[in-house]
Design an enzyme around this catalytic site. Structure first.
Site, PDB file in Angstrom:
ATOM      1  N   ASP A  41       0.831  -1.205   0.000  1.00 58.29           N
ATOM      2  CA  ASP A  41       0.000   0.000   0.000  1.00 58.29           C
ATOM      3  C   ASP A  41       0.871   1.263   0.000  1.00 58.29           C
ATOM      4  O   ASP A  41       1.787   1.392   0.819  1.00 58.29           O
ATOM      5  CB  ASP A  41      -0.858  -0.051   1.287  1.00 58.29           C
ATOM      6  CG  ASP A  41      -2.002   0.936   1.271  1.00 58.29           C
ATOM      7  OD1 ASP A  41      -2.472   1.299   0.179  1.00 58.29           O
ATOM      8  OD2 ASP A  41      -2.443   1.332   2.382  1.00 58.29           O
ATOM      9  N   HIS A  42       0.595   2.174  -0.911  1.00 55.06           N
ATOM     10  CA  HIS A  42       1.254   3.504  -0.939  1.00 55.06           C
ATOM     11  C   HIS A  42       2.777   3.449  -1.015  1.00 55.06           C
ATOM     12  O   HIS A  42       3.468   4.138  -0.275  1.00 55.06           O
ATOM     13  CB  HIS A  42       0.862   4.325   0.297  1.00 55.06           C
ATOM     14  CG  HIS A  42      -0.527   4.843   0.231  1.00 55.06           C
ATOM     15  ND1 HIS A  42      -0.927   5.837  -0.635  1.00 55.06           N
ATOM     16  CD2 HIS A  42      -1.636   4.489   0.917  1.00 55.06           C
ATOM     17  CE1 HIS A  42      -2.216   6.073  -0.475  1.00 55.06           C
ATOM     18  NE2 HIS A  42      -2.673   5.261   0.460  1.00 55.06           N
TER      19      HIS A  42
ATOM     20  N   GLU B 232      -2.617   5.750  -8.148  1.00 59.27           N
ATOM     21  CA  GLU B 232      -3.547   6.818  -7.742  1.00 59.27           C
ATOM     22  C   GLU B 232      -3.392   8.030  -8.649  1.00 59.27           C
ATOM     23  O   GLU B 232      -2.281   8.435  -8.968  1.00 59.27           O
ATOM     24  CB  GLU B 232      -3.249   7.210  -6.290  1.00 59.27           C
ATOM     25  CG  GLU B 232      -4.131   8.343  -5.761  1.00 59.27           C
ATOM     26  CD  GLU B 232      -3.942   8.559  -4.253  1.00 59.27           C
ATOM     27  OE1 GLU B 232      -3.761   7.570  -3.516  1.00 59.27           O
ATOM     28  OE2 GLU B 232      -3.979   9.728  -3.834  1.00 59.27           O
TER      29      GLU B 232
HETATM   30  P1  13P Z   1      -7.906   5.377   6.559  1.00 61.87           P
HETATM   31  O1  13P Z   1      -6.974   6.294   7.298  1.00 61.87           O
HETATM   32  O2  13P Z   1      -9.184   6.083   6.228  1.00 61.87           O
HETATM   33  O3  13P Z   1      -8.138   4.110   7.245  1.00 61.87           O
HETATM   34  O4  13P Z   1      -7.207   5.089   5.158  1.00 61.87           O
HETATM   35  C1  13P Z   1      -6.810   3.828   4.788  1.00 61.87           C
HETATM   36  C2  13P Z   1      -6.169   3.826   3.448  1.00 61.87           C
HETATM   37  O5  13P Z   1      -6.616   4.440   2.522  1.00 61.87           O
HETATM   38  C3  13P Z   1      -4.952   3.006   3.305  1.00 61.87           C
HETATM   39  O6  13P Z   1      -4.432   3.075   2.029  1.00 61.87           O
END
Ligand code: 13P
EC number: 4.1.2.40
Length: 284
Positions: free
Chosen positions: A82-83, A134
């Protein structure tokens, strides 16, 4: 079964529900998510940010994932990065066995975002790993990615179409008014924009920042085409609160098996709620 997110999301898109992606941090949180998803017969995505991978170790996480997949073979499990902003680190984690990867070059210019994302797609697809990227920019903080609210940028539907075509990504994270972390007021989601993106883009769409968003808004977003819903903050807070509460009542506690347990129980309740919200129960 350890799978990529591709089949999971395409099925969800067709059948109009979403697959929840839960951010985990360690063995305890990993197990809560997988065991709960398995009990509800829900497909699930386990997500780790670069910080989590650093903390837990990519090889340990994949070993846990393989064990979890063997134990809970009634559900498909995807391991998602993620990210990630560091392409080399991302490639390494793909090599270790993650089945799905998000390259987040959303802070770059449109053309640079395309260039970096394309590079990751070409690499990932060689091993069958799928890629999320994204376009636009979510406000709030997700680890090192901090975006001031005034700098947040919604996804432009025409740009989204071009972005998907030129990068070859498998799913697109859209910025439609959600933010990472907690909200000051009620978030306003731009559903018209989401509809337009859905019309122009055919890959599965991803909603980041779904914690602390009223359920009816997330459900509406799913109706309009979101098929992956990311949850991190809504798990962390109840877990931590329950552990804090335990220490308040047992100030001398020192056994993780005791003080972690209420955290796990609190988290489980939320995982159940989110799976039901996504409509993924029974869809494994
Ligand atoms: P939250 O902070 O809303 O849980 O975001 C999670 C998210 O988008 C992880 O990529």
């Amino acid at each position: 079964m350890l799978v990529t997110t591709k089949g999971l999301l395409v099925k969800a898109q067709k059948e109009h529900y979403a697959v929840p992606a839960f951010n985990i941090h360690n063995l305890e949180t990993f197990r809560v998510v997988v065991e709960t998803a398995s009990a509800l017969n829900s497909p699930v995505i386990i997500a780790g940010t670069p910080g989590t991978i650093e903390y837990s170790g990519e090889d340990y996480l994949i070993a846990i994932a393989k064990e979890a997949a063997a134990k809970h073979n009634n559900i498909p499990i995807a391991m998602h990065l993620d990210h990630f902003e560091d392409v080399e680190r991302l490639k390494h984690c793909i090599d270790v066995g993650f089945t799905s990867a998000m390259i987040d070059a959303s802070r770059m210019s449109f053309d640079d975002n395309i260039k970096v994302t394309r590079e990751v797609v070409e690499y990932a697809h060689l091993s069958g790993t799928v890629v999320e990227a994204e376009l636009g920019m979510l406000g709030g903080r997700e680890e090192n990615v901090v975006v001031d609210e005034k700098d947040a940028m919604y996804t432009n539907p025409d740009a989204a179409k071009e972005f998907v075509e030129r990068t070859g990504i498998d799913s697109l994270a859209v910025a439609i008014g959600t933010a990472h972390g907690l909200y000051k007021g009620e978030p306003k989601l731009d559903f018209e924009r989401l509809k337009e993106i859905r019309e122009k883009v055919d890959v599965p769409l991803v909603l980041h920042g779904a914690s602390d968003v009223p359920e009816n808004l997330v459900k509406r977003a799913i109706e309009l085409g979101i098929c992956k819903v990311n949850i991190a903050t809504d798990l962390k807070i109840p877990f931590s609160d329950a552990v804090k509460e335990y220490f308040k009542e047992h100030p001398d506690a020192n056994d993780p098996r005791n003080y972690m347990t209420p955290g796990k129980e609190a988290m489980k309740e939320i995982v159940i709620k989110k799976i039901k919200m996504c409509g993924s129960e029974g869809r494994a």
